[in-house]
Design a protein around this motif. Structure first.
Motif, PDB file in Angstrom:
ATOM      1  N   GLU A 176       0.840  -1.183   0.000  1.00 15.96           N
ATOM      2  CA  GLU A 176       0.000   0.000   0.000  1.00 15.96           C
ATOM      3  C   GLU A 176       0.882   1.242   0.000  1.00 15.96           C
ATOM      4  N   LEU A 177       0.458   2.236  -0.747  1.00 16.03           N
ATOM      5  CA  LEU A 177       1.198   3.489  -0.821  1.00 16.03           C
ATOM      6  C   LEU A 177       0.225   4.625  -0.500  1.00 16.03           C
ATOM      7  N   LYS A 178       0.546   5.396   0.528  1.00 19.66           N
ATOM      8  CA  LYS A 178      -0.287   6.537   0.906  1.00 19.66           C
ATOM      9  C   LYS A 178       0.531   7.803   0.730  1.00 19.66           C
ATOM     10  N   LEU A 179      -0.014   8.711  -0.025  1.00 19.10           N
ATOM     11  CA  LEU A 179       0.668   9.972  -0.297  1.00 19.10           C
ATOM     12  C   LEU A 179      -0.256  11.139   0.017  1.00 19.10           C
ATOM     13  N   LYS A 180       0.332  12.259   0.349  1.00 19.70           N
ATOM     14  CA  LYS A 180      -0.448  13.476   0.577  1.00 19.70           C
ATOM     15  C   LYS A 180      -0.581  14.228  -0.734  1.00 19.70           C
ATOM     16  N   SER A 181      -1.711  14.861  -0.903  1.00 17.87           N
ATOM     17  CA  SER A 181      -1.945  15.700  -2.072  1.00 17.87           C
ATOM     18  C   SER A 181      -0.964  16.866  -2.070  1.00 17.87           C
TER      19      SER A 181
END
Length: 155
Positions: A2-7
């Motif tokens: 899983e990859l979570k990034l901020k806008s």
């Protein structure tokens, strides 16, 4: 995996208590790498200018000179308009002024108690994002002891 990034657009919702309810001004701060560098420079410049104006305000307060205090508010308001318009956009800034005045038109000078707080929040966002960028960059920099000057013959 899983990859979570901020806008690259940081939301900034500003709630103004009007006495008859809360008015929300929805804004976003553009924290793309190109704009982040420019915005950081603008914030630093604004801080430096406001520090100089603070001396005028203090002098006016000490001498009980309302004109000097009004002048310092006007200058601070102009500086904050400039940096916040760039940070959150002109429409959001104008909405902020309207919310401060309960729908009435407000001057930049009269809204400085609120715009100063918004500026601090923008500054926190810029600092936080700059720290994240610095952390990521440092993570990918090779250690000098691991640097390879010649191709690996085993490869």
């Amino acid at each position: 995996m899983e990859l979570k990034l901020k806008s690259l657009y940081e939301p900034l919702d500003i709630d103004i208590d009007t006495g008859r309810g809360t008015e929300r001004v929805a804004a976003e701060v553009d924290v793309t790498p190109t704009n982040l560098a420019r915005l950081a420079r603008r914030c630093i410049d604004a801080q430096n200018k406001m520090a100089a104006i603070e001396a005028l305000r203090k002098k006016g307060a000490e001498s009980r000179n309302p004109e000097a205090i009004a002048e310092s508010n006007a200058r601070t308001g102009a500086i904050l308009r400039e940096v916040l318009t760039e940070a959150i956009g002109g429409d959001s800034y104008d909405g902020l002024l309207r919310a401060c005045g309960n729908g009435r038109e407000m001057s930049d000078a009269d809204c400085t108690p609120v715009t100063t707080q918004v500026f601090r929040m923008v500054l926190d966002i810029v600092r936080s994002r700059n720290e994240q960028v610095d952390e990521k960059a440092a993570h990918y920099l090779p250690e000098e002891s691991h640097a390879q000057t010649e191709p690996d013959p085993a490869a």
